[in-house]
Design an enzyme around this catalytic site. Structure first.
Site, PDB file in Angstrom:
ATOM      1  N   GLU A 291       0.840  -1.208   0.000  1.00 61.26           N
ATOM      2  CA  GLU A 291       0.000   0.000   0.000  1.00 61.26           C
ATOM      3  C   GLU A 291       0.875   1.259   0.000  1.00 61.26           C
ATOM      4  OE1 GLU A 291      -3.202  -0.201   2.879  1.00 61.26           O
ATOM      5  OE2 GLU A 291      -4.075  -1.943   1.884  1.00 61.26           O
TER       6      GLU A 291
ATOM      7  N   GLU B  54      -4.746  -9.037  -0.079  1.00 64.05           N
ATOM      8  CA  GLU B  54      -5.530  -8.759   1.131  1.00 64.05           C
ATOM      9  C   GLU B  54      -6.988  -8.724   0.712  1.00 64.05           C
ATOM     10  OE1 GLU B  54      -4.364  -5.514   3.685  1.00 64.05           O
ATOM     11  OE2 GLU B  54      -2.224  -5.871   3.287  1.00 64.05           O
TER      12      GLU B  54
HETATM   13  O1  AHR Z   1      -4.913  -6.138   7.130  1.00 66.43           O
HETATM   14  C1  AHR Z   1      -4.862  -4.955   7.863  1.00 66.43           C
HETATM   15  C2  AHR Z   1      -4.252  -3.808   7.069  1.00 66.43           C
HETATM   16  O2  AHR Z   1      -5.077  -3.473   5.998  1.00 66.43           O
HETATM   17  C3  AHR Z   1      -2.935  -4.072   6.428  1.00 66.43           C
HETATM   18  O3  AHR Z   1      -1.863  -3.935   7.299  1.00 66.43           O
HETATM   19  C4  AHR Z   1      -2.882  -3.028   5.354  1.00 66.43           C
HETATM   20  O4  AHR Z   1      -2.092  -3.402   4.256  1.00 66.43           O
HETATM   21  C5  AHR Z   1      -4.334  -2.819   4.988  1.00 66.43           C
HETATM   22  O5  AHR Z   1      -4.679  -1.492   4.950  1.00 66.43           O
END
Ligand code: AHR
Length: 556
Positions: free
Chosen positions: A220, A360
């Protein structure tokens, strides 16, 4: 309504329902009293759908890494959830808790992403290697400023992977770290020759080089990992992809002789439409590379399911049908997001060499009562199981582009597989879906034509049923069906070609309510039970209870 597959005609469905109701009425009239009367009541409420598949038409392979997971140094995700320490009374092997290992082994977890997430861009690997007494404690700035003792570091992570039988996806620190620090980390893990770092690894108990299947180049970087413009990220990413090398002889890349075992590098991609410029910039850069310079093999994308602008506002338990329907709708947004990113990738990479990596994803909900917000510990209900099955179906339908996905997260964090509390552990509804879907790992997609119907709640409209089919490596054909409708059972009339079928057997997961959960005291409220259906000729009729996930194999 058919969002994702061909509609086979609702008229035929209606006709069959009427026929069935009439047949049941006749039986009742014939005096076969109570049982038939009950069956009629149920059948009249049932929606009927057609499904057609030809097992000879097997297509893209569903990469097993699509069933991957994510374990961040955050809350109880690692400490307490995976690592309890060698001296703990909780049964463990070298500090790693055995109940969690045993549960995860059953999922055949193909790959684990670590150490973050946002944490990756503040992680310094040297803090977490060597004798325990020499580890350097730091503060975990992203996740509540908690003390990070670094007792769980690289060698402990690799040990954990060995215990569960999985592969490594390491996110390197591209934000606050240097290119040299990341290059040294890879050398520490993978050098076979006696370099100073390889000797340090051997001194720490592991002479043989580790395998590193995937390398994440930041996380990110438009947000917690930077924040950088897409262009600034690409410039920095090129340095990491050029200099951070895998030295394991089995994984060394050679531009003239590509090695299928070589580490695959994953660039940061978007998290929403506002960050879509990342996909464009990374792919544009990729399209201009030569075999000799910087390269990537995957582009990341993050997709969390939540209804508000921020996570942790949606209740994890005690919600009603409106919130259930809203989450189903949002889950289908994953399909749109993948399609949008695939379209950008297709522009630069029509041959689909670069994989899309959804590293994610999951339902991000309110934390459990009594737990701190920044530990992200949430309950997991039947709704999570159903959205998990729909998400896995979506990945399978995009198997030609989606090569890996990592649910957030593995233990105790967001949509987890297991929850722990001291010595206790409970399997979540999501866990059961991942176990039921194991046969789909590396299986070949068999396209299905499904009349999906409509499920409506107020102005929310979604498909009523979802399904995927695949031919596993052992030749068996598997079918996964999700009845989304929380109120009505569904009858699926499947026409099967290309494989002999006399019956279908497997498991079905449901519970009394969509917000049903498993707790330490009642661990089996949402648990799969055996399921079977019989075929007649090339027709297989499957009755799916409301709000259920069913996975079966077709038997000759
Ligand atoms: O999964 C929790 C968080 O969500 C992670 O650390 C980040 O990459 C995302 O914003």
């Amino acid at each position: 309504m058919s969002i994702l597959s061909d509609n086979m005609g609702e008229g035929g469905v209606l006709g069959r329902s009427v026929f069935k109701a009439a047949l049941l009425a006749t039986l009742a009239l014939a005096g076969q009293a109570q049982a038939q009367t009950q069956a009629r009541a149920q059948t009249q409420a049932q929606a009927a759908h057609t499904l057609a598949l030809d097992a000879a038409q097997a297509g893209a392979v569903i990469d097993r890494d699509v069933f991957g997971q994510f374990a961040e140094m955050l809350g109880e995700g690692v400490y307490g959830g995976i690592w309890v320490g060698r001296d703990s009374k909780i049964p463990n092997v070298r500090g790693i808790r055995s109940d969690v290992v045993q549960a995860l082994r059953a999922l055949k977890v193909p790959v684990v992403r670590w150490p973050g997430g946002c944490y990756a861009d503040q992680y310094h690997w040297r803090d977490g290697v060597g004798p325990a007494a020499d580890r350097r404690a730091r503060l975990n700035a992203f996740w509540g400023g908690t003390l990070e003792p670094n007792t769980f570091g690289t060698d402990e992570f690799m040990d954990f992977l060995g215990q569960i039988g999985s592969e490594a996806y390491l996110s390197v620190n591209l934000g606050s770290g240097t290119v040299q620090e990341a290059a040294d980390w890879l050398e520490y893990m993978t050098a076979a020759q006696p370099t100073a770092l390889a000797k340090a690894r051997a001194a720490n108990g592991h002479k043989a080089p580790y395998r590193v299947k995937y390398l994440g180049l930041g996380n990110e970087s438009w947000g917690c990992g930077g924040p950088m413009t897409a262009e600034a990220y690409v410039e920095r990413m090129k340095l990491f992809s050029s200099f951070v090398k895998n030295d394991n002889p089995a994984q060394m890349g050679n531009p003239l002789q590509p090695n299928p075992e070589a580490t695959r590098r994953i660039a940061v991609g978007p998290g929403d439409e506002k960050t879509a410029a990342y996909a464009e910039a990374v792919m544009k850069e990729w399209s201009s590379h030569t075999p000799y310079d910087r390269d990537i093999e995957g582009l990341s994308m993050h997709y969390y399911t939540l209804t508000g602008p921020y996570p942790m506002t949606d209740a994890a338990t005690g919600f009603g049908e409106k919130e259930y329907a809203a989450f189903i709708k949002k889950t289908y947004g994953l399909d749109d997001a993948i399609a949008a990113q695939s379209a950008i990738m297709d522009k630069y990479d029509p041959g689909k060499k670069v994989g899309l990596v959804v590293d994610e994803w999951g339902n991000w909900l309110k934390p459990m009562a009594g737990s701190k917000a920044q530990v992200l510990k949430q309950q997991n209900s039947l709704r999570d199981a159903i959205t998990a099955s729909l998400s896995l179906d979506i990945f399978a339908r995009h198997a030609d582009r989606v090569r890996m996905a990592n649910i957030a997260q593995m233990v105790n964090v967001i949509q987890s597989m297991v929850l722990t509390d001291g010595p206790r552990m409970v399997l979540t509804p999501t866990y059961h879906v991942f176990r039921m879907y194991v046969p789909f790992q590396d299986a070949q997609v068999v396209p299905v034509k499904l009349a999906q119907g409509e499920y409506r709640f107020g102005d929310i409209v979604t498909p009523q049923v979802d399904a995927i089919a695949a031919r596993a490596k052992d030749g068996k054909v598997w079918l996964a069906l999700t009845n989304i409708d929380p109120n009505r059972p569904i009858e699926v009339d499947a026409t099967v070609q290309g494989v002999q079928v006399s019956r279908a057997t497997g498991e079905m997961l449901t519970a009394p309510t969509v917000d049903a959960v498993n707790t330490f005291d009642a661990p089996a409220t949402v648990a799969p039970r055996p399921y079977s259906a019989t075929a007649s000729g090339d027709h297989l009729t499957l009755l799916l209870p409301p709000k259920s996930v069913t996975v079966v194999h077709l038997d000759p």
